[in-house]
Motif scaffolding. Structure first.
Motif, PDB file in Angstrom:
ATOM      1  N   VAL A   2     102.857  59.208  23.196  1.00 21.47           N
ATOM      2  CA  VAL A   2     104.382  59.525  23.531  1.00 21.47           C
ATOM      3  C   VAL A   2     104.250  60.991  24.266  1.00 21.47           C
ATOM      4  CG1 VAL A   2     106.571  60.017  22.408  1.00 21.47           C
ATOM      5  CG2 VAL A   2     105.273  58.491  21.586  1.00 21.47           C
ATOM      6  N   LYS A   3     105.183  60.947  25.497  1.00 23.43           N
ATOM      7  CA  LYS A   3     105.227  62.060  26.223  1.00 23.43           C
ATOM      8  C   LYS A   3     106.616  62.345  26.296  1.00 23.43           C
ATOM      9  CE  LYS A   3     101.296  61.952  29.375  1.00 23.43           C
ATOM     10  NZ  LYS A   3     100.775  63.120  29.195  1.00 23.43           N
ATOM     11  N   ILE A   4     106.849  63.774  26.503  1.00 18.97           N
ATOM     12  CA  ILE A   4     107.939  64.781  26.943  1.00 18.97           C
ATOM     13  C   ILE A   4     108.009  65.093  28.041  1.00 18.97           C
ATOM     14  CG2 ILE A   4     109.665  66.418  26.094  1.00 18.97           C
ATOM     15  CD1 ILE A   4     108.100  66.835  23.302  1.00 18.97           C
ATOM     16  N   VAL A  21     112.033  61.860  25.580  1.00 15.55           N
ATOM     17  CA  VAL A  21     110.885  61.491  24.908  1.00 15.55           C
ATOM     18  C   VAL A  21     110.529  59.840  25.275  1.00 15.55           C
ATOM     19  CG1 VAL A  21     109.646  61.189  22.750  1.00 15.55           C
ATOM     20  CG2 VAL A  21     111.252  63.081  23.223  1.00 15.55           C
ATOM     21  N   ASP A  23     107.643  56.312  26.284  1.00 15.17           N
ATOM     22  CA  ASP A  23     106.022  56.053  26.003  1.00 15.17           C
ATOM     23  C   ASP A  23     105.442  56.545  27.403  1.00 15.17           C
ATOM     24  OD1 ASP A  23     103.839  54.151  26.351  1.00 15.17           O
ATOM     25  OD2 ASP A  23     104.852  53.227  24.547  1.00 15.17           O
ATOM     26  N   TRP A  58     109.651  66.112  17.792  1.00 14.18           N
ATOM     27  CA  TRP A  58     108.433  65.258  18.505  1.00 14.18           C
ATOM     28  C   TRP A  58     107.275  65.931  18.625  1.00 14.18           C
ATOM     29  CZ3 TRP A  58     108.932  60.252  18.913  1.00 14.18           C
ATOM     30  CH2 TRP A  58     110.303  59.612  18.799  1.00 14.18           C
ATOM     31  N   ALA A  63     103.859  64.331  20.052  1.00 14.40           N
ATOM     32  CA  ALA A  63     104.419  64.099  21.669  1.00 14.40           C
ATOM     33  C   ALA A  63     103.781  65.141  22.360  1.00 14.40           C
ATOM     34  CB  ALA A  63     105.675  64.209  21.611  1.00 14.40           C
ATOM     35  N   GLN A  64     103.278  64.719  23.658  1.00 16.19           N
ATOM     36  CA  GLN A  64     102.778  65.734  24.543  1.00 16.19           C
ATOM     37  C   GLN A  64     103.502  65.917  25.604  1.00 16.19           C
ATOM     38  OE1 GLN A  64      99.489  67.000  24.140  1.00 16.19           O
ATOM     39  NE2 GLN A  64      99.756  66.070  22.268  1.00 16.19           N
TER      40      GLN A  64
END
Length: 80
Positions: A2-4, A21, A23, A58, A63-64
């Motif tokens: 998961v990415k921000i 946020v 995928d 997150w 989350a990155q």
């Protein structure tokens, strides 16, 4: 994973962004899980609003943030 990251919105040559946020496999402006803020680089100085609680939640869940979102979160005081 998961990415921000930023989701581009607005007209041609007048972008503004939503901090979402998503995928990592979904396209830049495609499906996302949650919207946690906005970023407008066209204003001087650039303007951003971030939901601090959602961002911290997150980040705690792994989350990155992307490079640009990391700078925004640092400026907001959410990450050190």
């Amino acid at each position: 994973m998961v990415k921000i990251r930023l989701r581009r919105m607005g007209q041609k040559k007048a972008p503004f962004y939503r901090i979402v946020v998503a995928d990592a496999r979904s396209p830049r402006d495609g499906r996302f899980v949650e919207e946690i803020g906005t970023y407008d680089p066209s204003k001087d100085p650039s303007e951003f609003h971030v939901d601090e609680e959602a961002a911290k939640k997150w980040l705690a869940n792994g989350a990155q943030p992307t490079e640009q979102v990391g700078k925004i979160l640092k400026a907001a005081g959410i990450i050190k």
